[in-house]
Design an enzyme around this catalytic site. Sequence first.
Site, PDB file in Angstrom:
ATOM      1  N   CYS A 138       0.796  -1.232   0.000  1.00 52.41           N
ATOM      2  CA  CYS A 138       0.000   0.000   0.000  1.00 52.41           C
ATOM      3  C   CYS A 138       0.828   1.281   0.000  1.00 52.41           C
ATOM      4  CB  CYS A 138      -0.956   0.012   1.191  1.00 52.41           C
ATOM      5  SG  CYS A 138      -2.174  -1.316   1.135  1.00 52.41           S
ATOM      6  N   HIS A 393      -9.053   3.429  -2.655  1.00 50.71           N
ATOM      7  CA  HIS A 393      -7.661   3.072  -2.362  1.00 50.71           C
ATOM      8  C   HIS A 393      -7.095   2.169  -3.460  1.00 50.71           C
ATOM      9  CE1 HIS A 393      -4.053   1.821  -0.471  1.00 50.71           C
ATOM     10  NE2 HIS A 393      -4.526   0.876   0.321  1.00 50.71           N
ATOM     11  N   CYS A 425      -0.505   2.392   6.385  1.00 52.27           N
ATOM     12  CA  CYS A 425      -0.132   1.059   6.841  1.00 52.27           C
ATOM     13  C   CYS A 425       0.166   0.199   5.622  1.00 52.27           C
ATOM     14  CB  CYS A 425      -1.234   0.438   7.693  1.00 52.27           C
ATOM     15  SG  CYS A 425      -2.841   0.319   6.872  1.00 52.27           S
ATOM     16  N   GLY A 427       0.407  -3.963   4.215  1.00 52.70           N
ATOM     17  CA  GLY A 427       0.125  -5.366   4.437  1.00 52.70           C
ATOM     18  C   GLY A 427       1.359  -6.164   4.792  1.00 52.70           C
TER      19      GLY A 427
END
Length: 462
Positions: A138, A393, A425, A427
């Site tokens: 991300c 997103h 954040c 993954g």
Amino acid sequence: MEKAIQRQRVLLEHLQPIRHHTHDHSSSLTTSICAAGDSAAYQRTAAFGDDVVIVAAYRTAICKSKRGGFKDTLSDDLLAPVLKAVIEKTNLDPKEVGDIVVGTVLAPGSIRAMECRMAAFYAGFPETVPIRTVNRQCSSGLQAVADVAASIKAGFYDIGIGAGLELMTVDNIGRVQQRNTKVDTFAQARDCLLPMGITSENVAQRFGVTRLEQDQAAVNSHQRAAAATASGKFKDEIIPVLTKIVDPQTGKEKPVVISVDDGIRPNTNLTSLGKLKPAFKNDGTTTAGNASQVSDGAAAVLLMKRSVAMKKGLPILGVFRSFAAVGVDPAVMGIGPAVAIPPAVKSAGLDLDDIDLYEINEAFASQFVYCQKKLNLDPEKVNVNGGAMALGHPLGATGARCVATLLHEMKRRGKDCRFGVISMCIGSGMGAAAVFERGDAVDDLCNARVSNNNSFLSKDAK
């Protein structure tokens, strides 16, 4: 702000050539503190022209995957318009670009790399300009920008583009196909395989984030994004894309221009969100309404040495100040921003109180709420134009999209908004953050050079 100015004054004294004068050694700011913190830092220098600056940052609209405006658009056709925009709007000769780095997550690496190369050709770049992809999930779009900034700082080239791309209509979130038997003996390795929604539930449960708090965060996101759209704010950063929509019944193609985010729901409210069922656990609190949307989008950021931008007479939108990537417990990967932001801010020689605006990716309301509370951030400084719960997103594009959103908002706010932070954040248990300074926020204590003809610091010194 006074604390920030004092830190910058001491910092410049550290960086200036040795002179026949003394300074206050009792200051709490030392050379060790000025140096980069933890694992990632962006060193400041007293050389005004050595700053890495952003002169353009644009994005496409963000559209709902599979049913939004880009559902029939190819990935290379989605990336090309933003690559073209940063060149055309600055009148830059594309052959001067030293490298293009594209953050992207879901597509097979070699295939996406070729698609990005094709997009560069569509955008008018010559064969001499290289391109590569980067994948830190991300944060990939922000990582691309940071990689270009670091390369410029290292002297590899003077001009580069950090971009991001994700077409989640085509590229679905995958799962590990062949599970290693060792994974069950390593708890953290096992937790890397957790569905992201379960990590959201873990954050909510472990840190006491309520369903009401999450739903309220979603309402705020949609309301702010709707207000920003209505006021025309996003027009500064969105590049219209000429594409097509295919009728699923007839197969007929219709040409369209996509220039507005299509995931925003202005009428979102607590009552409607409260009716949604948990998406990942029967007794959970994460729903389709308080999590980020699955989306398609692209963004691009043009960076260069300040001296090059000044020589070309280009307006400076922002200054890249610092970057940090950190690791956290994979089971609660959403806490990443709360861990990444402090070292990034420290590396820039600042405190959290010095930051005027934040763009924190809203992967899930649970982690977004937690990070705000953990860092005691003023809600009026965070995601002032909405975030991923409203906008969407597109994984690889989000970081670069946030650069465009943040810097254009800082420009609008002017002298009352000097420093901004982008964070998200990641993954498998990580977080990333970067600090930016408003482009025209220069004075005798910031980005200055020593004048050979005068005893004072001047940003105009030759």
